[in-house]
Motif scaffolding. Structure first.
Motif, PDB file in Angstrom:
ATOM      1  N   GLU A 237       0.970  -1.149  -0.070  1.00 49.09           N
ATOM      2  CA  GLU A 237       0.117   0.024   0.135  1.00 49.09           C
ATOM      3  C   GLU A 237       0.956   1.362  -0.039  1.00 49.09           C
ATOM      4  O   GLU A 237       2.006   1.242   0.388  1.00 49.09           O
ATOM      5  CB  GLU A 237      -0.834  -0.046   1.241  1.00 49.09           C
ATOM      6  CG  GLU A 237      -1.988  -1.225   1.246  1.00 49.09           C
ATOM      7  CD  GLU A 237      -2.956  -1.065   2.322  1.00 49.09           C
ATOM      8  OE1 GLU A 237      -4.120  -1.076   2.253  1.00 49.09           O
ATOM      9  OE2 GLU A 237      -2.170  -0.989   3.820  1.00 49.09           O
ATOM     10  N   ILE A 238       0.375   2.262  -0.411  1.00 56.60           N
ATOM     11  CA  ILE A 238       1.192   3.587  -0.437  1.00 56.60           C
ATOM     12  C   ILE A 238       0.468   4.504   0.519  1.00 56.60           C
ATOM     13  O   ILE A 238      -0.737   4.514   0.525  1.00 56.60           O
ATOM     14  CB  ILE A 238       1.269   4.153  -1.715  1.00 56.60           C
ATOM     15  CG1 ILE A 238       1.659   3.333  -2.927  1.00 56.60           C
ATOM     16  CG2 ILE A 238       2.028   5.563  -1.851  1.00 56.60           C
ATOM     17  CD1 ILE A 238       3.037   2.717  -2.741  1.00 56.60           C
ATOM     18  N   VAL A 239       1.189   4.897   1.570  1.00 61.91           N
ATOM     19  CA  VAL A 239       0.723   5.916   2.496  1.00 61.91           C
ATOM     20  C   VAL A 239       1.436   7.082   2.919  1.00 61.91           C
ATOM     21  O   VAL A 239       2.582   7.192   2.896  1.00 61.91           O
ATOM     22  CB  VAL A 239       0.675   5.205   4.094  1.00 61.91           C
ATOM     23  CG1 VAL A 239      -0.132   6.049   5.037  1.00 61.91           C
ATOM     24  CG2 VAL A 239      -0.193   3.875   3.922  1.00 61.91           C
TER      25      VAL A 239
ATOM     26  N   ASP B  95      -6.314  -1.521  -5.483  1.00 61.87           N
ATOM     27  CA  ASP B  95      -5.863  -0.199  -4.790  1.00 61.87           C
ATOM     28  C   ASP B  95      -7.382   0.558  -4.936  1.00 61.87           C
ATOM     29  O   ASP B  95      -7.980   0.590  -5.899  1.00 61.87           O
ATOM     30  CB  ASP B  95      -4.922   0.423  -5.493  1.00 61.87           C
ATOM     31  CG  ASP B  95      -3.530  -0.171  -5.396  1.00 61.87           C
ATOM     32  OD1 ASP B  95      -3.374  -0.987  -4.449  1.00 61.87           O
ATOM     33  OD2 ASP B  95      -2.802   0.264  -6.402  1.00 61.87           O
ATOM     34  N   VAL B  96      -7.651   1.274  -3.932  1.00 57.82           N
ATOM     35  CA  VAL B  96      -8.379   2.292  -3.691  1.00 57.82           C
ATOM     36  C   VAL B  96      -7.620   3.499  -3.532  1.00 57.82           C
ATOM     37  O   VAL B  96      -6.982   3.703  -2.788  1.00 57.82           O
ATOM     38  CB  VAL B  96      -9.568   2.192  -2.607  1.00 57.82           C
ATOM     39  CG1 VAL B  96     -10.300   3.583  -2.637  1.00 57.82           C
ATOM     40  CG2 VAL B  96     -10.276   1.015  -2.871  1.00 57.82           C
TER      41      VAL B  96
ATOM     42  N   THR C 191      -1.728   8.063  -1.525  1.00 59.97           N
ATOM     43  CA  THR C 191      -2.091   7.112  -0.574  1.00 59.97           C
ATOM     44  C   THR C 191      -3.216   6.120  -1.224  1.00 59.97           C
ATOM     45  O   THR C 191      -4.357   6.818  -1.669  1.00 59.97           O
ATOM     46  CB  THR C 191      -2.874   7.846   0.600  1.00 59.97           C
ATOM     47  OG1 THR C 191      -1.869   8.839   1.236  1.00 59.97           O
ATOM     48  CG2 THR C 191      -3.486   6.827   1.440  1.00 59.97           C
ATOM     49  N   ASN C 192      -2.817   5.030  -1.309  1.00 62.74           N
ATOM     50  CA  ASN C 192      -3.612   3.666  -2.078  1.00 62.74           C
ATOM     51  C   ASN C 192      -3.699   2.924  -0.933  1.00 62.74           C
ATOM     52  O   ASN C 192      -2.572   2.400  -0.514  1.00 62.74           O
ATOM     53  CB  ASN C 192      -2.867   3.330  -3.069  1.00 62.74           C
ATOM     54  CG  ASN C 192      -2.687   4.040  -4.563  1.00 62.74           C
ATOM     55  OD1 ASN C 192      -3.543   4.942  -4.629  1.00 62.74           O
ATOM     56  ND2 ASN C 192      -1.941   3.483  -5.369  1.00 62.74           N
TER      57      ASN C 192
ATOM     58  N   THR D  49      -9.516   3.302  -8.898  1.00 66.44           N
ATOM     59  CA  THR D  49     -10.842   3.336  -8.266  1.00 66.44           C
ATOM     60  C   THR D  49     -10.629   4.365  -7.172  1.00 66.44           C
ATOM     61  O   THR D  49      -9.585   4.606  -6.250  1.00 66.44           O
ATOM     62  CB  THR D  49     -10.921   2.045  -7.630  1.00 66.44           C
ATOM     63  OG1 THR D  49     -11.079   1.032  -8.627  1.00 66.44           O
ATOM     64  CG2 THR D  49     -12.304   2.077  -6.714  1.00 66.44           C
ATOM     65  N   ARG D  50     -11.615   5.162  -6.940  1.00 64.17           N
ATOM     66  CA  ARG D  50     -11.388   6.317  -6.182  1.00 64.17           C
ATOM     67  C   ARG D  50     -12.726   6.246  -5.081  1.00 64.17           C
ATOM     68  O   ARG D  50     -13.655   5.584  -5.552  1.00 64.17           O
ATOM     69  CB  ARG D  50     -11.530   7.593  -6.660  1.00 64.17           C
ATOM     70  CG  ARG D  50     -10.358   7.861  -7.812  1.00 64.17           C
ATOM     71  CD  ARG D  50     -10.424   9.214  -8.043  1.00 64.17           C
ATOM     72  NE  ARG D  50      -8.973   9.509  -9.038  1.00 64.17           N
ATOM     73  CZ  ARG D  50      -7.990   9.766  -8.405  1.00 64.17           C
ATOM     74  NH1 ARG D  50      -7.724  10.048  -7.295  1.00 64.17           N
ATOM     75  NH2 ARG D  50      -6.961  10.245  -9.350  1.00 64.17           N
TER      76      ARG D  50
END
Length: 188
Positions: A32-34, A74-75, A83-84, A102-103
């Motif tokens: 994930e990307i934070v 991912d969202v 942030t994904n 996807t948002r």
């Protein structure tokens, strides 16, 4: 030898949405990307994956033609800093199946199955992030020593962008929102 010398550079600097979008599916799996930083997730257990699959299949059927439910994608919660999150289950508008990323506005419900090592993130951090992003429903599945999961449901208060506690289910989810559905997780 320093840590920087043995680990990839991207583990030590923020990445942008454009950089992330240039990565392959294999590079994006399990992360994930934070706030622009890569967060590596450990592999989930078979029980964890089974619970997610049971929920996704049941929610997909309950959502009818307007909603899809799926796992492992991912969202995009925000672009800057990137942030994904990769929820265990995502219920999203069927007409956005080919829209990437996807948002939050495409998403109705996210589900997280809590595992050892994800307790704080799933119980506190993600709850806040999903609420602030405007995702209407959040479900948290707690695995127990007895093998019968506990499911906590939450609904967004749009005025405060925080979740209100909904119902708690033991083993079997009998939900009226976002869809009328009954899901037996006791066998998960």
């Amino acid at each position: 030898m320093t840590v920087e010398a043995v680990t990839p550079a991207w583990m030590h600097q923020q990445i942008t949405a454009a950089e992330y979008e240039s990565w392959s599916a294999e590079q994006c799996a399990g992360i994930e990307i934070v706030d622009g930083m890569v967060v590596v997730s450990p592999s989930a257990s078979k029980r964890h994956n089974r619970l997610a699959r049971i929920l996704a299949n049941a929610l997909d059927a309950a959502g009818g033609p307007d909603w899809n439910a799926d796992t492992d994608f991912d969202v995009r919660l925000q672009d800057v800093p990137l942030t994904n999150r990769r929820p265990d289950v995502v219920v999203y508008r069927a007409d956005t199946i080919d829209v990437i990323p996807t948002r939050p506005e495409h998403v109705l419900l996210v589900v997280e199955v809590v595992s050892p090592g994800s307790e704080t993130t799933d119980r506190i951090v993600k709850v806040d992030q999903y609420a602030k992003a405007g995702i209407v429903f959040y479900w948290r599945v707690e695995q127990t020593a007895t093998g019968v999961p506990l499911i906590y449901t939450y609904i967004l208060d749009p005025a405060t962008r925080t979740y209100r506690t909904g119902e708690m289910h033991t083993g079997v989810v009998k939900a009226s929102a976002p869809f009328a559905t009954e899901i037996d997780l006791a066998e998960g």
